[in-house]
Design a protein around this motif. Sequence first.
Motif, PDB file in Angstrom:
ATOM      1  N   PHE A  45      -5.302   1.505   1.635  1.00  0.00           N
ATOM      2  CA  PHE A  45      -4.784   2.105   0.348  1.00  0.00           C
ATOM      3  C   PHE A  45      -4.904   3.444   0.127  1.00  0.00           C
ATOM      4  CE2 PHE A  45      -5.740  -2.477  -0.525  1.00  0.00           C
ATOM      5  CZ  PHE A  45      -4.741  -2.831  -1.627  1.00  0.00           C
ATOM      6  N   ASN A  46      -4.186   4.140   1.273  1.00  0.00           N
ATOM      7  CA  ASN A  46      -4.165   5.702   1.411  1.00  0.00           C
ATOM      8  C   ASN A  46      -3.557   5.856   2.594  1.00  0.00           C
ATOM      9  OD1 ASN A  46      -6.808   4.546   2.669  1.00  0.00           O
ATOM     10  ND2 ASN A  46      -6.891   6.752   3.560  1.00  0.00           N
ATOM     11  N   ASN A  47      -2.753   7.133   2.611  1.00  0.00           N
ATOM     12  CA  ASN A  47      -1.967   7.491   3.652  1.00  0.00           C
ATOM     13  C   ASN A  47      -2.491   8.412   4.759  1.00  0.00           C
ATOM     14  OD1 ASN A  47       0.792   6.430   3.082  1.00  0.00           O
ATOM     15  ND2 ASN A  47       0.681   7.654   1.290  1.00  0.00           N
ATOM     16  N   ASP A  48      -3.609   9.179   4.284  1.00  0.00           N
ATOM     17  CA  ASP A  48      -4.260   9.962   5.323  1.00  0.00           C
ATOM     18  C   ASP A  48      -5.333   9.108   6.058  1.00  0.00           C
ATOM     19  OD1 ASP A  48      -2.725  12.127   4.288  1.00  0.00           O
ATOM     20  OD2 ASP A  48      -3.897  12.455   2.759  1.00  0.00           O
ATOM     21  N   ILE A  49      -5.068   8.942   7.457  1.00  0.00           N
ATOM     22  CA  ILE A  49      -6.121   8.151   8.252  1.00  0.00           C
ATOM     23  C   ILE A  49      -6.408   8.840   9.476  1.00  0.00           C
ATOM     24  CG2 ILE A  49      -6.012   6.220   9.665  1.00  0.00           C
ATOM     25  CD1 ILE A  49      -6.374   5.389   6.883  1.00  0.00           C
ATOM     26  N   ASN A  50      -7.379   9.103   9.654  1.00  0.00           N
ATOM     27  CA  ASN A  50      -7.880   9.717  11.137  1.00  0.00           C
ATOM     28  C   ASN A  50      -8.385   8.229  11.670  1.00  0.00           C
ATOM     29  OD1 ASN A  50      -9.515  10.650  13.073  1.00  0.00           O
ATOM     30  ND2 ASN A  50     -10.823  12.295  11.645  1.00  0.00           N
ATOM     31  N   TYR A  51      -7.627   8.220  12.732  1.00  0.00           N
ATOM     32  CA  TYR A  51      -7.424   7.070  13.575  1.00  0.00           C
ATOM     33  C   TYR A  51      -8.896   7.012  14.335  1.00  0.00           C
ATOM     34  CZ  TYR A  51      -2.701   6.860  12.718  1.00  0.00           C
ATOM     35  OH  TYR A  51      -1.529   6.555  11.844  1.00  0.00           O
ATOM     36  N   LEU A 121     -13.370  -6.701  -5.318  1.00  0.00           N
ATOM     37  CA  LEU A 121     -11.971  -6.917  -5.860  1.00  0.00           C
ATOM     38  C   LEU A 121     -11.896  -6.362  -7.103  1.00  0.00           C
ATOM     39  CD1 LEU A 121     -11.022 -10.675  -4.758  1.00  0.00           C
ATOM     40  CD2 LEU A 121     -10.706  -8.206  -3.687  1.00  0.00           C
ATOM     41  N   ASN A 122     -12.790  -6.432  -7.899  1.00  0.00           N
ATOM     42  CA  ASN A 122     -13.251  -5.836  -9.449  1.00  0.00           C
ATOM     43  C   ASN A 122     -12.919  -4.174  -9.088  1.00  0.00           C
ATOM     44  OD1 ASN A 122     -15.693  -7.847 -10.183  1.00  0.00           O
ATOM     45  ND2 ASN A 122     -13.537  -8.173 -10.303  1.00  0.00           N
ATOM     46  N   ALA A 123     -13.582  -3.571  -7.931  1.00  0.00           N
ATOM     47  CA  ALA A 123     -13.573  -2.417  -7.742  1.00  0.00           C
ATOM     48  C   ALA A 123     -12.354  -1.751  -7.264  1.00  0.00           C
ATOM     49  CB  ALA A 123     -14.661  -2.111  -6.548  1.00  0.00           C
ATOM     50  N   LEU A 124     -11.506  -2.607  -6.364  1.00  0.00           N
ATOM     51  CA  LEU A 124     -10.232  -2.490  -6.051  1.00  0.00           C
ATOM     52  C   LEU A 124      -9.183  -2.165  -7.118  1.00  0.00           C
ATOM     53  CD1 LEU A 124      -8.013  -2.034  -3.787  1.00  0.00           C
ATOM     54  CD2 LEU A 124      -8.019  -4.355  -3.600  1.00  0.00           C
ATOM     55  N   TYR A 125      -9.418  -3.078  -8.165  1.00  0.00           N
ATOM     56  CA  TYR A 125      -8.592  -2.920  -9.336  1.00  0.00           C
ATOM     57  C   TYR A 125      -8.674  -1.583  -9.909  1.00  0.00           C
ATOM     58  CZ  TYR A 125      -7.244  -3.713 -14.248  1.00  0.00           C
ATOM     59  OH  TYR A 125      -6.545  -3.514 -15.373  1.00  0.00           O
ATOM     60  N   LEU A 126      -9.947  -1.047 -10.266  1.00  0.00           N
ATOM     61  CA  LEU A 126     -10.285   0.183 -10.830  1.00  0.00           C
ATOM     62  C   LEU A 126      -9.569   1.147  -9.842  1.00  0.00           C
ATOM     63  CD1 LEU A 126     -14.173  -0.289 -11.933  1.00  0.00           C
ATOM     64  CD2 LEU A 126     -11.964  -0.193 -13.433  1.00  0.00           C
ATOM     65  N   GLU A 127      -9.709   1.081  -8.651  1.00  0.00           N
ATOM     66  CA  GLU A 127      -9.035   2.186  -7.845  1.00  0.00           C
ATOM     67  C   GLU A 127      -7.618   2.283  -8.012  1.00  0.00           C
ATOM     68  OE1 GLU A 127     -10.236   4.342  -5.619  1.00  0.00           O
ATOM     69  OE2 GLU A 127     -12.404   3.775  -6.090  1.00  0.00           O
ATOM     70  N   ARG A 133      -4.598   4.179  -6.581  1.00  0.00           N
ATOM     71  CA  ARG A 133      -4.452   3.881  -5.153  1.00  0.00           C
ATOM     72  C   ARG A 133      -3.141   3.018  -4.706  1.00  0.00           C
ATOM     73  NH1 ARG A 133      -9.000   4.296  -1.727  1.00  0.00           N
ATOM     74  NH2 ARG A 133     -10.405   5.836  -2.240  1.00  0.00           N
ATOM     75  N   LYS A 134      -2.623   3.076  -3.832  1.00  0.00           N
ATOM     76  CA  LYS A 134      -1.390   2.209  -3.560  1.00  0.00           C
ATOM     77  C   LYS A 134      -1.436   1.987  -2.081  1.00  0.00           C
ATOM     78  CE  LYS A 134       1.974   5.717  -3.637  1.00  0.00           C
ATOM     79  NZ  LYS A 134       3.193   6.407  -4.287  1.00  0.00           N
ATOM     80  N   ILE A 135      -0.551   1.044  -1.614  1.00  0.00           N
ATOM     81  CA  ILE A 135      -0.467   0.584  -0.026  1.00  0.00           C
ATOM     82  C   ILE A 135       0.076   1.886   0.668  1.00  0.00           C
ATOM     83  CG2 ILE A 135       0.773  -0.728   1.610  1.00  0.00           C
ATOM     84  CD1 ILE A 135      -1.400  -2.202   0.105  1.00  0.00           C
ATOM     85  N   GLY A 136      -0.661   2.290   1.639  1.00  0.00           N
ATOM     86  CA  GLY A 136      -0.067   3.533   2.355  1.00  0.00           C
ATOM     87  C   GLY A 136       0.197   3.055   3.860  1.00  0.00           C
TER      88      GLY A 136
END
Length: 213
Positions: A45-51, A121-127, A133-136
Amino acid sequence: MLDREVYYENSNVLDIKDYSYMMKTIQASSVNRCSGKDRIRKIYFNNDINYLEGGWDMSASDKDIYSIVMVNFDREHLMVERKSRRSDMIYKDYAPITYAECQQIFRGDVHWLKESDYPVLNALYLEIKVNLRKIGVIVDYERQRFRVNNSNDYIDFDLSVRSIYGQKGDLLSEQLDMKERLDDKHVIMTYKQSANIPPIFKSVLALATGASF
């Protein structure tokens, strides 16, 4: 109640020669057990990834990373993962999710997360609703895991790291056109040292990380 892992983590990039040497050393001991190789997909749920650090933006402290996880393209056993760093310690919390529920999230239908029995899952809803937050990025890891000395410590080797950004459609499909991010001369090694938490501290840590034990 959530499934939870608590551990210290250290990652490094190895060249193939060092990887081969480590493999010989690990396999020489009968108490080091290999779990085989798995293809692990994480839909972040973010675009900036440090692999190297498994999704961490190292410029931010106390940051939580949310992802949907699928192992070996098994759509029947999906989960949402929250990976949290507090000081030097890593906390991972999991909650099961169905394929149909994943598709709901992909379509933007997330209100049901608010009513879930799983706090993560409740916490993800708030995020999603508050922090937008959205699919990245979507990442596939080809991972080999060894259990060290019959303990709860593990060594993970990522032999391939492939990803794609901005994908639409079925994000759980095997046929995504992904780009390799790790060249064939290197392997990512992560050592995970288990942290045993005395029961007296569990309630305090639950408050600190927003999860239950």
